[in-house]
Design an enzyme around this catalytic site. Structure first.
Site, PDB file in Angstrom:
ATOM      1  N   GLU A 263      -2.633   7.265  -4.823  1.00 12.67           N
ATOM      2  CA  GLU A 263      -1.523   6.777  -5.656  1.00 12.67           C
ATOM      3  C   GLU A 263      -1.773   6.879  -7.156  1.00 12.67           C
ATOM      4  O   GLU A 263      -0.839   6.772  -7.948  1.00 12.67           O
ATOM      5  CB  GLU A 263      -1.208   5.324  -5.308  1.00 12.67           C
ATOM      6  CG  GLU A 263      -2.255   4.327  -5.770  1.00 12.67           C
ATOM      7  CD  GLU A 263      -1.876   2.885  -5.452  1.00 12.67           C
ATOM      8  OE1 GLU A 263      -1.818   2.089  -6.390  1.00 12.67           O
ATOM      9  OE2 GLU A 263      -1.629   2.569  -4.265  1.00 12.67           O
ATOM     10  N   HIS A 295       3.395  -0.161  -5.029  1.00  8.39           N
ATOM     11  CA  HIS A 295       2.377  -1.145  -5.409  1.00  8.39           C
ATOM     12  C   HIS A 295       3.013  -2.293  -6.199  1.00  8.39           C
ATOM     13  O   HIS A 295       2.569  -2.643  -7.294  1.00  8.39           O
ATOM     14  CB  HIS A 295       1.269  -0.487  -6.235  1.00  8.39           C
ATOM     15  CG  HIS A 295      -0.064  -1.190  -6.101  1.00  8.39           C
ATOM     16  ND1 HIS A 295      -1.237  -0.513  -5.939  1.00  8.39           N
ATOM     17  CD2 HIS A 295      -0.388  -2.504  -6.110  1.00  8.39           C
ATOM     18  CE1 HIS A 295      -2.236  -1.381  -5.864  1.00  8.39           C
ATOM     19  NE2 HIS A 295      -1.736  -2.602  -5.964  1.00  8.39           N
TER      20      HIS A 295
END
Length: 331
Positions: A263, A295
């Protein structure tokens, strides 16, 4: 103290500025993440404030030390992105936010779980197109199902309380068992019990060398067919390639992820006008039984307020020579 704040988003600036009213530090914000290419931005600052996808490896820490930085303040709980041995060798202190709002992460995990089970994301898209058909939207009752909680710390225990409230049976796994977890009415799993009986698996453990890819081809192969997986902890807990294979075969019934192991180059950015070259992520989000959020599990007013207050208070402790309440030690 002078603090260089990296990966600074608008909400970081707003809440850090509010917390700094009582602390009185000099904050300098940078949109860029901390990495070797940007570390010179911190030159002349006593401390750096970083987030989950910033890099504080040995090379970066060495450059920070040369630039006068003596403290790394993580505005998060996890610290897998910091080379603690290098920091100790260089005499750079490291602090983190040990406790902010376990409710924020646990509640987001439940929100993801509800959404993936009841196909809320698909229903939302359908009704926007005036499609009110129910085909393909069937889920299952949580009541009576078995939920496995991997990591029974504060977040895992809040998640456990919520799932017990749904009428679930909750079993757990943790290297360090918690009496508080069992006091809730949950129990620790016997060997292989998670794989054989869990209808839902939710990850709430830190990313360490021991937990890296704890969800892999072997563990997925032993899982109860059709189980749901939720990960709001760290992306590296899950072998994404193995996850995709389990989704393709139907071994896994669905996945709800707030984190992704690659990510760092993607999350916390608007890439809607660009071509995403990460083929693994593109494949993953193409599945109708997968939800990915960027997130955001920590992102509540209560949590971010506590994160910013705790971070700046740690800097004040360092500046005034007090013991560091939230220091990360190598031993």
């Amino acid at each position: 103290m002078k603090i260089a704040v990296f990966s600074a988003k608008p909400y970081d600036r707003e809440f850090l500025n509010a917390a700094n009213v009582t602390e009185g530090h000099q904050l300098k914000y940078f949109d860029d993440p901390l990495e070797l290419e940007t570390v010179e931005l911190a030159t002349g600052n006593d401390a750096v404030c970083i987030f989950v996808n910033d890099t504080a490896d040995a090379a970066v820490l060495d450059a920070l030390k040369r630039g006068g930085t003596r403290l790394v303040a993580l505005r998060c709980t996890g610290f897998n992105n910091v080379d603690l041995k290098a920091a100790d060798r260089l005499g750079v202190r490291v602090v983190r936010v040990v406790d902010y709002s376990p409710n924020s992460v646990a509640e987001h995990a439940v929100a993801l779980l509800l959404a993936i089970n009841r196909r809320i994301h698909r229903a939302y898209n359908r009704t926007r197109d005036s499609n009110f058909a129910l085909d393909g939207l069937m889920g299952f009752d949580f009541c009576g199902k078995t939920v496995a909680v991997v990591g029974t710390g504060k977040i895992g225990r809040v998640f456990t309380r919520i799932m017990l409230g749904f009428g679930c049976k909750v079993i757990g796994y943790d290297k360090f068992p918690s009496p508080e977890f069992e006091a809730l009415g949950a129990s620790y799993a016997r060997p292989l019990e998670i794989g054989s009986s869990a209808d839902i698996i939710s990850l709430h453990c830190p990313l360490t060398p021991e937990t890296f890819h704890i969800i892999n081809a072997d563990s997925l192969g032993r899982a109860k067919r059709g189980a749901l997986l939720v990960n709001t902890s760290r992306g590296g807990l899950v072998d994404t390639e193995a996850l995709i294979e389990a989704l393709k075969s139907g071994q896994l019934g669905g996945a709800a992820l707030d984190v992704y192991e690659q990510e760092a180059e993607l999350f916390f950015r608007d890439l809607s006008s660009t071509i995403i070259t990460d083929d693994v992520l593109q494949r993953l989000i193409s599945f109708p039984n997968v939800i990915v959020t960027g997130h955001q599990a920590f992102l509540t007013r209560e949590a971010v307020t506590t994160i910013c207050q705790t971070t700046l208070r740690s800097v004040t402790e360092f500046e005034t020579g007090q013991p560091l309440s939230n220091e990360i030690r190598t031993s």
